[in-house]
Design an enzyme around this catalytic site. Structure first.
Site, short mmCIF file in Angstrom:
data_model
loop_
_atom_site.label_atom_id
_atom_site.label_comp_id
_atom_site.label_asym_id
_atom_site.label_seq_id
_atom_site.Cartn_x
_atom_site.Cartn_y
_atom_site.Cartn_z
N ASP A 152 0.84 -1.21 0.00
CA ASP A 152 0.00 0.00 0.00
C ASP A 152 0.87 1.25 0.00
OD1 ASP A 152 0.73 -0.85 2.65
OD2 ASP A 152 -0.67 0.60 3.49
N GLU A 170 0.15 -0.95 5.96
CA GLU A 170 1.20 -0.29 6.74
C GLU A 170 1.00 1.21 6.80
OE1 GLU A 170 4.99 1.51 7.95
OE2 GLU A 170 3.89 1.84 6.08
#
Length: 378
Positions: free
Chosen positions: A71, A136
């Site tokens: 991400d 994250e």
């Protein structure tokens, strides 16, 4: 045929996926396809809306895990980008686009390093693993922390872990992170009594009431740090009060703040000292706390030695150990007893418009990762 290296080709494929946290947008499948092709056993681990996977090569022995996230943070105003953020572009030897440095370049380097290492040593005596999440950059509740719970449930333990966070300052490998400070956030409301500015005797201004406490908090020496960590710091990130009218004394003051703390302090010690100051100044307050992660440190040992030797071999420099910067998913892995370092490309443009990284540096990073694999798993 592409003129780019395999690492850069894969990085660009990953960067073309608009994987704004927590959406993986197909990145992990690209990685899984490459890993399965060289014999990795892959477990897809989706928790709520977050995709994760755990992949292992080898049947026995200690585990060296490479960890990272697919991400990315939002691009913001895409009109301000020199090139479209999800159309990766090579410009003057720089790989440009969202995720180039944080951290799809590292992910690509991990994969190509694994391909070369396993091609050379298909029967290595220890195990090589990948721990990949898409949570994250967000709230990090369904990503690495859940994968670690899964590994615990199957009695699997990581001995060494390399997190591909962009750790470097000027050139790849000049800095590796061997620990991180803890992060303790708070939201504090100071209650007063709203009133007219012309009649302060009929009101109680929470800003005035909090000001002496803030001076004391700001002047407090929480600790002096240690050989690995700087002194604990307290910073206010937001302070808000008032109705918008110029003639109204506010009834509440809202503060958002954060402690970045070392291994010299516990969460409980920070909270006790902070609240004692508020109570000393007889404030009417409400407070909530959010612990993002405890501090952790990896001292000199097998992983740091292997990482430093790999950097010396590939780049020809002596790396510096550091615990500076924000939090990372290492905070969920290190407490299990794993030796852990963060090693990745230059972090100058992470989270910025026009994020970019030197393409040749990613090829060097792949060689460094491959050297670490060889030193620990052979």
């Amino acid at each position: 045929m592409s003129a780019n290296s395999p690492t850069i080709d894969l990085a660009m494929q990953l960067m073309a996926c608009k994987s704004v946290t927590p959406d993986d947008a197909g990145c992990q499948q690209l990685m899984i396809d490459r890993l399965e092709a060289i014999g990795f056993q892959v477990s897809n681990l989706r928790f709520d809306d977050v995709d994760n996977f755990w992949a292992v090569h080898g049947d026995s022995g200690d585990i060296l895990a490479f960890a990272g996230h697919t991400d990315v943070v939002p691009a913001g105003d895409e009109n301000k980008w020199e090139y479209p953020p999800y159309s990766p572009t090579i410009d003057n030897d720089m790989l440009c686009g969202r995720g180039a440095a944080d951290m799809k370049g590292s992910l690509a380097a991990m994969i190509t390093a694994a391909e070369h290492f396993i091609g050379d040593q298909p029967k290595h005596p220890h195990r090589l693993a990948f721990l990949i999440t898409s949570d994250e950059e967000g709230i990090a509740t369904n990503g690495t922390v859940k994968v670690m719970e899964y590994l615990s449930s199957i009695n699997e333990k990581i001995r060494w872990c390399v997190v591909g966070e962009p750790s470097s300052t000027e050139t790849t490998g000049d800095v590796i992170k061997n620990g991180r400070r803890g992060s303790l956030g708070l939201k504090l409301t100071i209650n007063g009594i709203q009133g007219h500015v012309a009649y302060p005797q009929l009101a109680e201004n929470p800003i005035d009431r909090f000001a002496p406490a803030l001076v004391e908090i700001s002047n407090t020496v929480w600790d002096n740090g240690n050989a690995f960590f700087p002194a604990t710091s307290f910073q206010i990130s937001n302070l808000q009060a008032g109705t918008g009218a110029t003639n109204v004394i506010p009834g509440t003051l809202n503060i958002t703040a954060n402690f970045r703390f070392s291994t010299e302090l516990t969460v409980e010690a920070i909270q006790q000292r902070f609240l004692s100051i508020l109570d000393k100044h007889e404030l009417n307050y409400e407070i909530t706390w959010h612990l993002s992660g405890h501090p952790f440190i990896t001292e000199h040992g097998e992983l740091i030695d292997a990482s430093m030797a790999a950097i010396e071999e590939v780049v020809g420099i002596t790396t510096q150990l550091s615990t500076a910067g924000g939090t990372s998913d290492g905070r969920f892995i290190a407490p299990t007893g794993a030796q852990l370092v963060e090693l990745g490309p230059v972090n100058e443009t992470i989270h910025r418009v026009n994020e970019r990284v030197n393409a040749a540096e990613l090829d060097k990073l792949s060689l460094i990762y491959q050297s670490i694999m060889r030193r620990l798993l052979s």
